[in-house]
Design an enzyme around this catalytic site. Structure first.
Site, mmCIF file in Angstrom:
data_model
loop_
_atom_site.group_PDB
_atom_site.id
_atom_site.type_symbol
_atom_site.label_atom_id
_atom_site.label_comp_id
_atom_site.label_asym_id
_atom_site.label_seq_id
_atom_site.Cartn_x
_atom_site.Cartn_y
_atom_site.Cartn_z
ATOM 1 N N ASP A 542 1.286 -1.141 0.489
ATOM 2 C CA ASP A 542 -0.123 -0.056 0.030
ATOM 3 C C ASP A 542 0.886 1.363 0.087
ATOM 4 O OD1 ASP A 542 -2.508 1.297 0.230
ATOM 5 O OD2 ASP A 542 -1.408 2.398 1.845
ATOM 6 N N GLU A 567 1.404 -0.189 -4.538
ATOM 7 C CA GLU A 567 0.782 0.969 -5.639
ATOM 8 C C GLU A 567 1.387 2.241 -5.458
ATOM 9 O OE1 GLU A 567 -3.638 2.598 -3.944
ATOM 10 O OE2 GLU A 567 -2.270 2.532 -2.190
ATOM 11 N N ASP A 650 -10.566 1.228 -4.090
ATOM 12 C CA ASP A 650 -11.178 2.521 -3.849
ATOM 13 C C ASP A 650 -10.976 3.381 -5.273
ATOM 14 O OD1 ASP A 650 -9.111 3.353 -1.222
ATOM 15 O OD2 ASP A 650 -7.272 2.905 -2.667
#
Length: 763
Positions: A542, A567, A650
């Site tokens: 992340d 990410e 998201d």
């Protein structure tokens, strides 16, 4: 003369960064090095959104740079176009120029003068900082911003925190002649402490910032050794990977004499480097160490020797050969990353299926077998039942039957936020998704059906358990009892006592200082514990934009994941509210992060998602081919590290931050499931009315053995249609336009079709 277009940008100034690091978003990187004599100027890598307006263009006069430095003493001179918006009776855009000049002040060359000029009206401020020679480690020309010494700052300069100063540009004496309107100049002792000057422009009245496509300018003052070593590294790179003599594709087919020739070439390049640059090495020992390239030379030479040895000639040693190949690939990537440019950093050749075998356990590349098909096994609402692990358990068989090889599970740790992205006690795996035992049972079940499992790990930030004496939440409890030394010093909310951040701050929680040895050790131990105790096969990482990719490499080498994906997310390039056709700068930033990890992890191909958005929504399918006829995302430059997707928790689900164009999802899946890279399917889509269509495309991908390095030949990219052939066995068309694959010697059979997409298979 090399020109670079400048554009009006909204800007958040670069923040402090710990000077040991290399590779974060805020620091100017050496994307393009323009060498003249000793100094050089380069543009870096800071990005901001463009102003959404379309304006007529007026041109200002071309200016010259006033200076006491004679032409004979000028060692660098470059001019760059500059655009800004002016409002009179109507909005219009004015074009001017920004010029940079570096020259010797005295005959001995002991002092240098740097002059920056702007020929547009306004109140201009130079926002600038320096890079010190002692910030340069080995071959890394560190790109940090630091404040210049007080004696170097012109009168009127204002210090900005601890990383830069702002100096008003003075109106030049040449302004009356319509030439230079504003100028900045600074003098300093050459070759002492200052290795580079970094700057951007600010227009004071409007508060607008001017950069080169979101990038800072860097005047490199100590770079001779870097250029020499970069020449050697580029020569080695092109020999190993770009000339075909030592490509990934041909690796397994090289005969012994060919590999010996490779070894001889490496030795020849090495000797040329040493002989031609010995004087430079001796001259600049204060700023550079030659040991870094020595290590790369020795490592590659030893690996080439290993692959040519008798013990690797037999078929039984294929695993050892592949391990060596991966190590050479990493070393070459590491070497080339030292001299990154704005052109593609990696262009891989396709590898036939027969040449792709399961990776050696010792290679620990984190890139899997090349045939992964990933399913995101949750959405934004999955935590609400408190029993997600139990709900997903009976779906394991179904996901396996659909053809998925890997599933990505939500963050497993205790978290302040129910979704799991604000972790607290890292060793407490009783989360809103279920208990630790339920998680272990779920992972075991996926393994039973042949699916590998990725854990979603948040390494950038961690929520504290206790407040300090000032009422600040920066004291950690649980098994990892860190204090404020584990928090970066430049996070303004949590009073950290660590070093400066190596990336962007995540302001909702304390940002962890990965430069601390105890932090890295604890995180590596935790990842290894997750691998052993839970059974995770790899990681979804992340917010990797928050810390240097070199730390990711360290964590992956310790935890040895089968597959890892980061990410790295930021905005694409827009001009006057419209997405730019060329998104090379955006995908280069993702490539740079992968480079920082030494290729040990892949990254989500945000560039491809963004381009698909605009292409499908506005019927502009020509966007799906770049200027060289390649796919325009990370997919087109380094497909084996590109994890393609169209939606996640998201962007879609109930959060919907960047939702894919409604009704066009299957066009997106027709694209990513037929193209190279590693495709990822969102949970909400696979368990919806799209399931049958997605399943059919997955079955075709598996049957035709399309993999992460498959070859793409774009056959059409027009306004209303995009078409391509993959590995000469699959053809795909998306868009409302008409298209049929050329028959030639092949017979194409329509395999799947839906709204505005069709897929064929060669018989």
């Amino acid at each position: 003369m090399s020109l670079a277009r400048w554009e009006l940008l909204f800007h958040r100034p670069p923040r402090e960064s710990h000077t040991f690091f290399s590779g974060d978003r805020r620091r100017p990187k050496l994307l393009r090095l323009i060498s003249f004599h000793n100094p050089a100027i380069s543009v870096g890598n800071i990005r901001q959104p463009r102003v959404p307006s379309i304006l007529p263009v007026l041109r200002a006069g071309i200016s010259e740079i006033p200076s006491a430095v004679s032409d004979a003493d000028v060692v660098f001179l470059e001019t760059f176009p500059l655009k800004r918006t002016r409002t009179v009776s109507f909005s219009r855009q004015v074009e001017g120029k920004v010029s940079v000049k570096v020259g010797r002040v005295d005959e001995e060359g002991s002092r240098l003068q740097v002059i920056v000029c702007c020929n547009l009206e306004g109140k201009w401020i130079l926002h600038w900082g320096v890079t010190y020679c002692d910030d340069v480690s080995s071959l890394k020309i560190c790109s940090e911003w630091d404040q210049p010494p007080p004696e170097m700052r012109p009168p009127g300069s204002i210090a900005i925190k601890g990383y830069a100063v702002e100096t008003p540009m003075k109106r030049s004496l040449f302004a009356a002649e319509g030439k230079v309107l504003h100028e900045f100049h600074v003098e300093f002792e050459s070759c002492k402490t200052i290795a580079a000057i970094n700057f951007v422009l600010k227009e004071e009245e409007k508060g607008a910032w001017f950069q080169h496509k979101g990038s800072d300018f860097k005047v490199q003052l100590v770079n001779q050794l870097q250029q020499a070593k970069s020449r050697w590294l580029r020569q080695l790179w092109f020999f190993l990977f770009r000339q075909g003599n030592y490509s990934v594709k041909s690796f397994y087919h090289q005969r012994r004499k060919d590999l010996t020739a490779v070894e001889e070439q490496v030795l020849s390049i090495e000797q040329e480097f040493r002989d031609g640059n010995q004087q430079i090495v001796e001259t600049h020992q204060d700023c550079y160490q030659a040991s870094y390239t020595d290590d790369i030379i020795l490592a590659i030479r030893n690996l080439v020797t290993d692959i040519t040895s008798e013990r690797c000639k037999t078929e039984k040693c294929k695993e050892a050969q592949e391990s060596i190949l991966r190590e050479i690939e990493k070393l070459a990537a590491q070497a080339y990353s030292i001299f990154r440019r704005s052109t593609p950093a990696f262009i891989e050749e396709s590898v036939p299926e027969a040449e792709l075998s399961k990776p050696s356990k010792k290679s620990c590349s984190g890139t899997g077998s090349g045939y992964e098909i990933l399913c995101q096994g949750f959405n934004w609402e999955s935590h609400k039942s408190g029993r997600w692990y139990g709900e997903l358990m009976p779906k394991a068989d179904e996901l396996a039957s659909l053809g998925f090889t890997t599933v990505w599970l939500p963050p497993p740790t205790e978290s302040v936020s129910p979704e799991g992205y604000m972790p607290k006690d890292l060793y407490n795996l009783n989360s809103r998704y279920g208990s630790m035992e339920e998680l272990k049972d779920l992972v075991k079940r996926f393994h039973e059906v042949g699916i590998k499992v990725l854990g979603d790990v948040v390494l950038n930030h961690r929520c504290a358990h206790y407040q300090n004496a000032n009422g600040i939440w920066n004291i950690f409890g649980g098994r990892l009892t860190w204090d404020d030394r584990a928090i970066v010093a430049d996070d303004p909310h949590f009073q950290g006592r660590g070093n400066k951040s190596s990336g962007d701050n995540f302001h909702a929680a304390p940002n962890i200082d990965h430069s601390q040895e105890f932090v890295r050790k604890d995180l590596k131990d935790w990842l290894c514990w997750l691998r052993k105790e839970v059974g995770f096969d790899g990681w979804r990482l992340d917010f990797v934009r928050g810390f240097w990719g070199g730390y990711v490499k360290d964590y992956l080498l310790a935890s040895e994941p089968y597959f890892a994906v980061g990410e790295y997310w930021d905005s694409l390039s827009y001009e006057y509210g419209e997405m730019e056709y060329n998104q090379d700068a955006h995908r280069q930033r993702i490539i740079d992060w992968i480079n920082d990890t030494n290729g040990t992890a892949g990254a989500f191909d945000v560039t491809t998602k963004g381009i698909l958005h605009t292409a499908l929504e506005k019927c502009e399918y020509w966007r799906l081919s770049d200027e060289k006829g390649k796919p325009p995302g990370v997919l087109g430059w380094w497909p084996s590290r590109a994890v393609t997707f169209i939606e996640n928790h998201d962007t879609g689900s109930t959060q919907g931050h960047w939702r894919f164009p409604s009704g066009k999802e299957m066009q997106g899946y027709a694209y990513i499931l037929t193209h190279p890279g590693t495709p990822a399917v969102f949970y909400d889509h696979i368990f919806s009315h799209y399931q049958q269509e997605i399943s059919k495309l997955i079955s075709l991908r598996r049957r035709c053995k399309i993999h992460c390095r498959s070859m793409v030949k774009i056959t059409r990219a027009k306004r209303d249609v995009y078409a391509a052939e993959i590995d000469d066995i699959v053809a795909v068309q998306i868009g409302p336009g008409n298209y049929e694959p050329s028959s030639g010697t092949k017979k194409w059979i329509l395999f799947a079709e839906g709204k505005d997409y069709r897929v064929w298979e060669a018989s």
